[in-house]
Design a protein around this motif. Sequence first.
Motif, PDB file in Angstrom:
ATOM      1  N   UNK A  93       0.640  -1.033  -0.100  1.00  0.00           N
ATOM      2  CA  UNK A  93      -0.057  -0.101   0.122  1.00  0.00           C
ATOM      3  C   UNK A  93       1.022   1.403  -0.064  1.00  0.00           C
ATOM      4  N   UNK A  94       0.840   2.043  -1.218  1.00  0.00           N
ATOM      5  CA  UNK A  94       1.900   3.281  -1.061  1.00  0.00           C
ATOM      6  C   UNK A  94       0.910   4.333  -0.842  1.00  0.00           C
ATOM      7  N   UNK A  95       1.850   5.148  -0.343  1.00  0.00           N
ATOM      8  CA  UNK A  95       1.194   6.626  -0.098  1.00  0.00           C
ATOM      9  C   UNK A  95       1.646   7.641  -1.160  1.00  0.00           C
ATOM     10  N   UNK A  96       0.841   8.048  -1.914  1.00  0.00           N
ATOM     11  CA  UNK A  96       1.317   8.980  -3.155  1.00  0.00           C
ATOM     12  C   UNK A  96       0.430  10.143  -3.212  1.00  0.00           C
ATOM     13  N   UNK A  97       0.766  11.324  -4.089  1.00  0.00           N
ATOM     14  CA  UNK A  97      -0.116  12.402  -4.360  1.00  0.00           C
ATOM     15  C   UNK A  97      -0.977  11.963  -5.645  1.00  0.00           C
ATOM     16  N   UNK A  98      -0.809  10.946  -6.379  1.00  0.00           N
ATOM     17  CA  UNK A  98      -1.528  10.809  -7.592  1.00  0.00           C
ATOM     18  C   UNK A  98      -1.399   9.223  -7.937  1.00  0.00           C
ATOM     19  N   UNK A  99      -2.104   8.683  -8.942  1.00  0.00           N
ATOM     20  CA  UNK A  99      -1.997   7.385  -9.288  1.00  0.00           C
ATOM     21  C   UNK A  99      -0.793   7.327 -10.200  1.00  0.00           C
ATOM     22  N   UNK A 100      -0.350   8.390 -10.823  1.00  0.00           N
ATOM     23  CA  UNK A 100       0.867   8.541 -11.507  1.00  0.00           C
ATOM     24  C   UNK A 100       2.109   8.216 -10.768  1.00  0.00           C
ATOM     25  N   UNK A 101       2.226   8.988  -9.559  1.00  0.00           N
ATOM     26  CA  UNK A 101       3.426   8.935  -8.710  1.00  0.00           C
ATOM     27  C   UNK A 101       3.295   7.348  -8.021  1.00  0.00           C
ATOM     28  N   UNK A 102       2.136   6.948  -7.716  1.00  0.00           N
ATOM     29  CA  UNK A 102       2.358   5.536  -7.246  1.00  0.00           C
ATOM     30  C   UNK A 102       2.719   4.342  -8.240  1.00  0.00           C
TER      31      UNK A 102
END
Length: 88
Positions: A51-60
């Motif tokens: 489970x990633x924490x990111x600002x966008x789906x692109x960053x993830x």
Amino acid sequence: MSYFAAILLMEKPDLNMTYRPQHLEYLEKLESEGKVFAKGPFVDGAGGLVIYQANSIEEARELAEADPYIIHGVRSLQLHEWGMALSK
């Protein structure tokens, strides 16, 4: 910040242990940067979940696709934004 579930399904079990140290080192680095919320293998050997924490789906996607397991084709990637809701 949003949560993204990366489902890493086993594709090449014979290469899993070869790239495991690199995979774990990569996730450790991301954990120290606050980019990993949770992680772990599926107990049936089918793969694992990050489970990633990111600002966008692109960053993830960038984070998930830089995992040595994905780079070397050991596992396939399914990535979904996760609307996390904790139980009371």
